[in-house]
Design a protein around this motif. Structure first.
Motif, PDB file in Angstrom:
ATOM      1  N   LYS A 116      10.103 -29.196 -66.661  1.00  0.00           N
ATOM      2  CA  LYS A 116      11.352 -28.726 -67.285  1.00  0.00           C
ATOM      3  C   LYS A 116      12.530 -28.935 -66.336  1.00  0.00           C
ATOM      4  O   LYS A 116      13.630 -29.301 -66.764  1.00  0.00           O
ATOM      5  N   PHE A 117      12.290 -28.722 -65.049  1.00  0.00           N
ATOM      6  CA  PHE A 117      13.340 -28.923 -64.043  1.00  0.00           C
ATOM      7  C   PHE A 117      13.761 -30.393 -64.010  1.00  0.00           C
ATOM      8  O   PHE A 117      14.957 -30.706 -63.929  1.00  0.00           O
ATOM      9  N   SER A 118      12.794 -31.280 -64.079  1.00  0.00           N
ATOM     10  CA  SER A 118      13.098 -32.721 -64.054  1.00  0.00           C
ATOM     11  C   SER A 118      13.869 -33.143 -65.293  1.00  0.00           C
ATOM     12  O   SER A 118      14.559 -34.169 -65.293  1.00  0.00           O
ATOM     13  N   GLN A 119      13.770 -32.347 -66.363  1.00  0.00           N
ATOM     14  CA  GLN A 119      14.496 -32.633 -67.598  1.00  0.00           C
ATOM     15  C   GLN A 119      15.915 -32.062 -67.586  1.00  0.00           C
ATOM     16  O   GLN A 119      16.634 -32.177 -68.576  1.00  0.00           O
ATOM     17  N   GLY A 120      16.280 -31.431 -66.469  1.00  0.00           N
ATOM     18  CA  GLY A 120      17.644 -30.942 -66.331  1.00  0.00           C
ATOM     19  C   GLY A 120      17.829 -29.443 -66.425  1.00  0.00           C
ATOM     20  O   GLY A 120      18.966 -28.951 -66.411  1.00  0.00           O
ATOM     21  N   LEU A 165      11.569 -20.347 -62.116  1.00  0.00           N
ATOM     22  CA  LEU A 165      12.099 -21.415 -61.265  1.00  0.00           C
ATOM     23  C   LEU A 165      13.614 -21.380 -61.339  1.00  0.00           C
ATOM     24  O   LEU A 165      14.185 -21.226 -62.420  1.00  0.00           O
ATOM     25  N   MET A 166      14.262 -21.541 -60.183  1.00  0.00           N
ATOM     26  CA  MET A 166      15.717 -21.623 -60.127  1.00  0.00           C
ATOM     27  C   MET A 166      16.114 -22.809 -59.266  1.00  0.00           C
ATOM     28  O   MET A 166      15.579 -23.003 -58.171  1.00  0.00           O
ATOM     29  N   SER A 167      17.022 -23.618 -59.755  1.00  0.00           N
ATOM     30  CA  SER A 167      17.515 -24.768 -59.003  1.00  0.00           C
ATOM     31  C   SER A 167      18.451 -24.300 -57.888  1.00  0.00           C
ATOM     32  O   SER A 167      18.878 -23.141 -57.851  1.00  0.00           O
ATOM     33  N   LYS A 168      18.788 -25.217 -56.990  1.00  0.00           N
ATOM     34  CA  LYS A 168      19.730 -24.898 -55.919  1.00  0.00           C
ATOM     35  C   LYS A 168      21.056 -24.411 -56.511  1.00  0.00           C
ATOM     36  O   LYS A 168      21.657 -23.456 -56.025  1.00  0.00           O
ATOM     37  N   ARG A 169      21.501 -25.076 -57.586  1.00  0.00           N
ATOM     38  CA  ARG A 169      22.761 -24.696 -58.209  1.00  0.00           C
ATOM     39  C   ARG A 169      22.700 -23.276 -58.765  1.00  0.00           C
ATOM     40  O   ARG A 169      23.638 -22.490 -58.612  1.00  0.00           O
ATOM     41  N   ALA A 170      21.575 -22.929 -59.384  1.00  0.00           N
ATOM     42  CA  ALA A 170      21.405 -21.582 -59.923  1.00  0.00           C
ATOM     43  C   ALA A 170      21.335 -20.548 -58.803  1.00  0.00           C
ATOM     44  O   ALA A 170      21.868 -19.438 -58.924  1.00  0.00           O
ATOM     45  N   LEU A 171      20.681 -20.905 -57.700  1.00  0.00           N
ATOM     46  CA  LEU A 171      20.589 -19.987 -56.561  1.00  0.00           C
ATOM     47  C   LEU A 171      21.962 -19.743 -55.943  1.00  0.00           C
ATOM     48  O   LEU A 171      22.295 -18.619 -55.546  1.00  0.00           O
ATOM     49  N   ASN A 172      22.776 -20.790 -55.854  1.00  0.00           N
ATOM     50  CA  ASN A 172      24.134 -20.626 -55.334  1.00  0.00           C
ATOM     51  C   ASN A 172      24.966 -19.733 -56.252  1.00  0.00           C
ATOM     52  O   ASN A 172      25.791 -18.931 -55.788  1.00  0.00           O
ATOM     53  N   ILE A 187      20.341 -10.038 -64.166  1.00  0.00           N
ATOM     54  CA  ILE A 187      21.369 -10.878 -63.538  1.00  0.00           C
ATOM     55  C   ILE A 187      21.172 -12.351 -63.869  1.00  0.00           C
ATOM     56  O   ILE A 187      22.119 -13.051 -64.249  1.00  0.00           O
ATOM     57  N   VAL A 188      19.938 -12.839 -63.727  1.00  0.00           N
ATOM     58  CA  VAL A 188      19.673 -14.277 -63.884  1.00  0.00           C
ATOM     59  C   VAL A 188      20.100 -14.814 -65.254  1.00  0.00           C
ATOM     60  O   VAL A 188      20.720 -15.881 -65.333  1.00  0.00           O
ATOM     61  N   PRO A 189      19.815 -14.099 -66.376  1.00  0.00           N
ATOM     62  CA  PRO A 189      20.272 -14.627 -67.668  1.00  0.00           C
ATOM     63  C   PRO A 189      21.796 -14.736 -67.783  1.00  0.00           C
ATOM     64  O   PRO A 189      22.292 -15.494 -68.622  1.00  0.00           O
ATOM     65  N   GLN A 190      22.542 -13.991 -66.952  1.00  0.00           N
ATOM     66  CA  GLN A 190      23.996 -14.056 -67.005  1.00  0.00           C
ATOM     67  C   GLN A 190      24.545 -15.312 -66.332  1.00  0.00           C
ATOM     68  O   GLN A 190      25.712 -15.658 -66.537  1.00  0.00           O
ATOM     69  N   ILE A 191      23.731 -15.963 -65.526  1.00  0.00           N
ATOM     70  CA  ILE A 191      24.203 -17.140 -64.794  1.00  0.00           C
ATOM     71  C   ILE A 191      24.594 -18.259 -65.744  1.00  0.00           C
ATOM     72  O   ILE A 191      25.588 -18.958 -65.535  1.00  0.00           O
ATOM     73  N   GLY A 192      23.820 -18.404 -66.816  1.00  0.00           N
ATOM     74  CA  GLY A 192      24.087 -19.500 -67.745  1.00  0.00           C
ATOM     75  C   GLY A 192      23.288 -20.720 -67.350  1.00  0.00           C
ATOM     76  O   GLY A 192      22.109 -20.612 -67.009  1.00  0.00           O
ATOM     77  N   TYR A 193      23.914 -21.892 -67.365  1.00  0.00           N
ATOM     78  CA  TYR A 193      23.239 -23.155 -67.088  1.00  0.00           C
ATOM     79  C   TYR A 193      22.115 -23.384 -68.115  1.00  0.00           C
ATOM     80  O   TYR A 193      21.765 -22.517 -68.914  1.00  0.00           O
ATOM     81  N   LYS A 194      21.522 -24.534 -68.052  1.00  0.00           N
ATOM     82  CA  LYS A 194      20.465 -24.885 -68.998  1.00  0.00           C
ATOM     83  C   LYS A 194      19.166 -24.181 -68.621  1.00  0.00           C
ATOM     84  O   LYS A 194      18.728 -24.233 -67.472  1.00  0.00           O
ATOM     85  N   THR A 195      18.567 -23.510 -69.573  1.00  0.00           N
ATOM     86  CA  THR A 195      17.341 -22.755 -69.319  1.00  0.00           C
ATOM     87  C   THR A 195      16.254 -23.139 -70.322  1.00  0.00           C
ATOM     88  O   THR A 195      16.535 -23.707 -71.380  1.00  0.00           O
ATOM     89  N   ASP A 196      15.020 -22.797 -69.963  1.00  0.00           N
ATOM     90  CA  ASP A 196      13.887 -23.006 -70.859  1.00  0.00           C
ATOM     91  C   ASP A 196      12.798 -22.019 -70.448  1.00  0.00           C
ATOM     92  O   ASP A 196      12.936 -21.308 -69.443  1.00  0.00           O
ATOM     93  N   VAL A 197      11.738 -21.967 -71.221  1.00  0.00           N
ATOM     94  CA  VAL A 197      10.632 -21.055 -70.917  1.00  0.00           C
ATOM     95  C   VAL A 197       9.318 -21.815 -70.866  1.00  0.00           C
ATOM     96  O   VAL A 197       9.159 -22.866 -71.497  1.00  0.00           O
ATOM     97  N   VAL A 198       8.387 -21.274 -70.103  1.00  0.00           N
ATOM     98  CA  VAL A 198       7.021 -21.780 -70.024  1.00  0.00           C
ATOM     99  C   VAL A 198       6.098 -20.607 -70.309  1.00  0.00           C
ATOM    100  O   VAL A 198       6.227 -19.540 -69.683  1.00  0.00           O
ATOM    101  N   TYR A 199       5.185 -20.764 -71.242  1.00  0.00           N
ATOM    102  CA  TYR A 199       4.276 -19.683 -71.605  1.00  0.00           C
ATOM    103  C   TYR A 199       2.958 -19.809 -70.840  1.00  0.00           C
ATOM    104  O   TYR A 199       2.464 -20.910 -70.604  1.00  0.00           O
ATOM    105  N   TYR A 200       2.422 -18.665 -70.459  1.00  0.00           N
ATOM    106  CA  TYR A 200       1.158 -18.656 -69.716  1.00  0.00           C
ATOM    107  C   TYR A 200       0.404 -17.368 -70.011  1.00  0.00           C
ATOM    108  O   TYR A 200       0.978 -16.380 -70.490  1.00  0.00           O
ATOM    109  N   GLU A 201      -0.874 -17.386 -69.708  1.00  0.00           N
ATOM    110  CA  GLU A 201      -1.723 -16.211 -69.892  1.00  0.00           C
ATOM    111  C   GLU A 201      -1.824 -15.470 -68.570  1.00  0.00           C
ATOM    112  O   GLU A 201      -2.217 -16.049 -67.562  1.00  0.00           O
ATOM    113  N   ARG A 202      -1.449 -14.219 -68.559  1.00  0.00           N
ATOM    114  CA  ARG A 202      -1.481 -13.428 -67.330  1.00  0.00           C
ATOM    115  C   ARG A 202      -2.909 -13.004 -67.021  1.00  0.00           C
ATOM    116  O   ARG A 202      -3.642 -12.531 -67.892  1.00  0.00           O
TER     117      ARG A 202
END
Length: 312
Positions: A116-120, A165-172, A187-202
């Motif tokens: 997902k990160f490689s997709q932007g 996962l957070m990119s360098k830009r998101a961390l800044n 806080i993180v959802p307020q940053i904006g930028y392009k986001t996506d989700v990955v589902y997993y079994e805990r």
């Protein structure tokens, strides 16, 4: 790309060796597959542990340079420890993934996060696909937590903890949030930028005990609500207006009974009214006090954490 895994630790001596082994294998697999740089690292953040957590982290670093360690001078809580790790590595990495030391969050989801990160995408949330393994009580309280947060206007990702996962830009961008009362899920959802989700079994915890018992979970939820919403104070105002209207109606009713000569002793109703209003007043003062306390800590501008040692 240069990837850093940031892992907050508090009294994790029982689980840490196995966690390090699994993360080492995962990182090696990603490196050999050309998905991440050989300079990628796993960063353990010791949140003032009272056991041998730091000694284990130091030994891991001496044995394998892939492992790094940050030791906080004092226990500052999971959110501050996680923030410390992210802010420490943000200038070195292309992206950072935060996850808990118990590895209940499936590390195999990292592959999809990187895709997902490689997709932007700048932010990729790890989201639980289900809560079948949770008890009915825990499942119910978790659902109630997200619904209450949503009703109070707090933007969160349903069934997401701090596996992301957070990119360098998101961390800044995250570094620009200066508040002392940290609630990263809000806080993180307020940053904006392009986001996506990955589902997993805990999965199940590898060893040791959960660091989030019910009492701490309730405190964490209250922290999130009061850090991102003023609706509790508005609710107090609405309830206060409602009780005031009811009291006027009751006063009118009492006057009518009085002029009709139907005097009622009313001891029970008076005591009930006193206790109800008194309880509401105490609740109101407590809620308002919580917000005032947060203002107090924000204005003092104390550091959110102090790093005692950083080995890399």
């Amino acid at each position: 790309m240069k990837l850093f895994l940031v892992v907050p630790c508090y009294n994790e001596q029982e689980v840490l060796p196995d966690t390090a082994h699994k993360l080492r294998d995962k990182m090696s697999s990603l490196i050999s597959g050309g998905k991440i740089s050989p300079e990628s690292s796993v960063v353990f953040v010791d949140d003032g542990s009272a056991d041998k957590t730091w000694e284990i982290i130091r030994a891991l670093h001496e044995h394998d340079g892939m492992f790094r360690g940050i030791k906080l001078a004092h226990n500052k809580g999971h959110q501050n420890a996680l923030l410390c790790g992210l802010m420490t590595v943000k200038d070195e990495c292309d992206a950072a993934i935060s996850l808990d030391a118990d590895l209940q969050d499936d590390i195999n989801a990292i592959d999809e996060m990187l895709e997902k990160f490689s997709q932007g995408c700048d932010i990729v949330y790890g989201v639980r696909s289900s809560r079948k393994k949770d008890s009915a009580f825990k499942r119910g309280t978790a659902q109630a937590f997200y619904k209450i947060m949503s009703a109070l206007g707090v933007e969160t990702v349903y069934n997401h903890a701090d596996y992301r996962l957070m990119s360098k830009r998101a961390l800044n961008a995250l570094s620009q949030y200066k508040e002392v009362n940290i609630f990263l899920r809000g806080i993180v959802p307020q940053i904006g930028y392009k986001t996506d989700v990955v589902y997993y079994e805990r999965g199940e915890r590898l060893a040791g005990e959960s660091k989030y018992p019910l009492k701490k979970m309730i405190s964490f939820a209250f922290e999130g609500i009061t850090s991102f919403s003023v609706k509790p104070i508005r609710m107090v105002t609405v309830i206060g207006i409602g009780i005031f209207i009811c009291s006027l109606i009751y006063l009118l009713y009492s006057l009518i009974r009085y002029f009709l000569g139907e005097t009622v002793r009313g001891w029970t109703s008076i005591i009930f009214a006193i206790l109800a209003v008194g309880g509401l007043q105490m609740l109101s003062i407590g809620i308002i006090g919580e917000y005032i306390g947060k203002i107090y800590f924000e204005t003092k501008e104390r550091p959110k954490y102090i790093v005692e040692e950083y080995i890399k």
